[in-house]
Motif scaffolding. Structure first.
Motif: not given
Ligand code: NAD
Ligand code: MG
Length: 407
Positions: A176-179, A257-270
């Motif tokens: 993880v790079r950033r929150i 959201l959580v940003e990963y070192v490979d550039g992926s950003v995973i978020a939860q929506l609703g």
């Protein structure tokens, strides 16, 4: 039958408490209410006791407990009514409790939440002030006592869902790079700065997207809520302050959201409805119905993002400074903020004076080491004294509001 869980709801009459009971009522085959607690809203608690038939109820003071017990007896209820802070801790740590929803507002929620943690319960933590004031002690107790901690705050619940399953507190190892914490910006995001002096409690509590208790609503309007959430995220996820970014997202559809070192950003929506994180945590690791309407992305249409303006929201900077300072700085900030928000809600000072009070208190008290709970409560008491002094010297009454409301 074996999967029936006994749930304690601390702060049952509040916004989170009511949403929790709404979710529980949808799953009588999964949950049974062991205890409900309330501070002063006895009528609402009475109705909840009749509906959910808990073994225990806890209120603030003895006379209220007596009256409630008499009313319940007349109604044929066998619920045992207790009172006081020690009773909150007793139900939170009760041998028959499986899950404890910690939804008391303010530092008043710290000891009962910690009691549940120390007893090794599954703790659903809404009370962010527990982590803000005593983060290192709280997290150490979670590890030592084998408690399961699931965040209820929508942003932190979103981060929890966006981190790898079984995340063990090492951002580096998880890649993880950033929150990224999202924030609506509250009702005054676009108000002219000079108009902030005229804000009434009713305006401050009218959040554009969320219906919440009055204290957190004012915190959202000053963005102190996001500041407290930076501190909360730091302890929950073992993340250094510079790893936590705030993004203004006025629609409140992406909850974080959580940003990963490979550039992926995973978020939860609703949709912005606290029953989603509550149901996620109650059912965890399974998914259960929350009664929430499903997100219609086409109807939502557009999602916007902006950088936060620290000139408009100095509370964000103050929270970052407190987190970096360590020790009891966050407990001092939290206590001063509790006094400031109560004073604003009681029309004793203006909305734009809230950050001024916080700056004044922090400048007047030096930081203190955080070794144990006594340090936290010492810092809390000192900051409250200093804040009360500040009020007597500087506060000018807030604008006339239609009603004088107490928290
Ligand atoms: P609320 O004011 O609606 O309810 C607070 C509850 O705590 C009530 O049941 C009240 O009786 C009880 N309480 C208040 N003071 C107490 C005291 N001194 N001792 C014992 N009980 C006391 O608050 P809320 O909006 O439900 O928020 C509860 C917690 O959850 C807060 O820490 C808040 O920051 C957090 N939270 C709330 C929301 C939300 O949507 N409401 C979202 C995220 C986090
Ligand atoms: Mg939140």
């Amino acid at each position: 039958m074996t999967s029936l869980r006994n749930v304690v709801v601390l702060g049952a009459t509040g916004s989170i408490g009511v949403s929790t009971l709404d979710v529980i009522a949808r799953h009588p085959d999964r949950f049974r209410v062991l205890a409900l607690t309330a501070h002063r809203q006895i009528d609402r608690l009475f109705d909840q006791i009749i509906a959910f038939v808990p073994r225990f109820a806890v209120v603030d003071e003895a006379p209220a407990a007596r009256q409630l017990a008499e009313r319940l007896e007349r109604a044929g209820s066998a619920t045992v009514v207790m009172h006081g802070a020690k009773s909150l801790e007793a139900v939170a740590a009760h041998a028959d409790a499986d899950t404890v929803m910690a939804a008391i507002v303010g530092i008043a929620g710290l000891r009962p939440a910690l009691a549940a943690v120390t007893a090794g319960k599954q703790v659903l933590l809404a009370n962010k002030e527990a982590l803000v004031t005593a983060g290192p002690l709280f997290m150490e107790a979670v590890r030592r006592c084998g408690a399961t901690l699931i965040p209820i705050d929508s942003e932190h619940n979103a981060i929890f869902q966006s981190l790898p399953a079984g995340y063990g507190g090492d951002l580096e190892a998880a890649g993880v790079r950033r929150i990224l914490l999202t924030a609506s910006g509250g009702p005054f995001r676009e108000w002219p700065l000079e108009k902030l002096a005229d804000v009434t409690p009713e305006q401050a509590c009218a959040h554009p997207n969320w219906v919440m208790g009055r204290k957190i609503s004012v915190d959202s309007a000053t963005m102190m809520n996001k500041g407290l959430e930076i501190i909360e995220a730091s302890w929950l996820f073992n993340a250094a302050e510079h790893r936590i970014e705030v993004v203004i997202h006025p629609e409140s559809v992406i909850h974080s959201l959580v940003e990963y070192v490979d550039g992926s950003v995973i978020a939860q929506l609703g949709n912005p409805d606290m029953r989603t994180p509550i149901a996620h945590a109650l059912g965890f690791p399974q998914r259960i119905d929350a009664g929430v309407s499903y997100l219609d992305l086409v109807k939502t249409g557009r999602l916007n993002f902006l950088a936060p303006d620290e000139r408009r929201f100095p509370c964000l900077r103050l929270a970052r400074e407190a987190l970096r300072a360590g020790g009891c700085a966050s407990a001092l900030l939290n206590a001063a903020n509790e006094v400031a928000v109560a004073a604003f809600l009681n029309l004793q000072m203006r909305f734009d004076q809230i950050p001024q009070l916080l700056e004044g208190v922090l400048a007047s008290i030096g930081n203190m080491p955080l070794r144990d709970l006594a340090d936290v409560f010492e810092a809390d008491a000192r900051a409250r004294q200093s804040a009360t002094r500040w009020l007597s010297q500087h506060a000018t009454s807030g604008p006339a509001a239609p009603s004088r409301l107490t928290a």
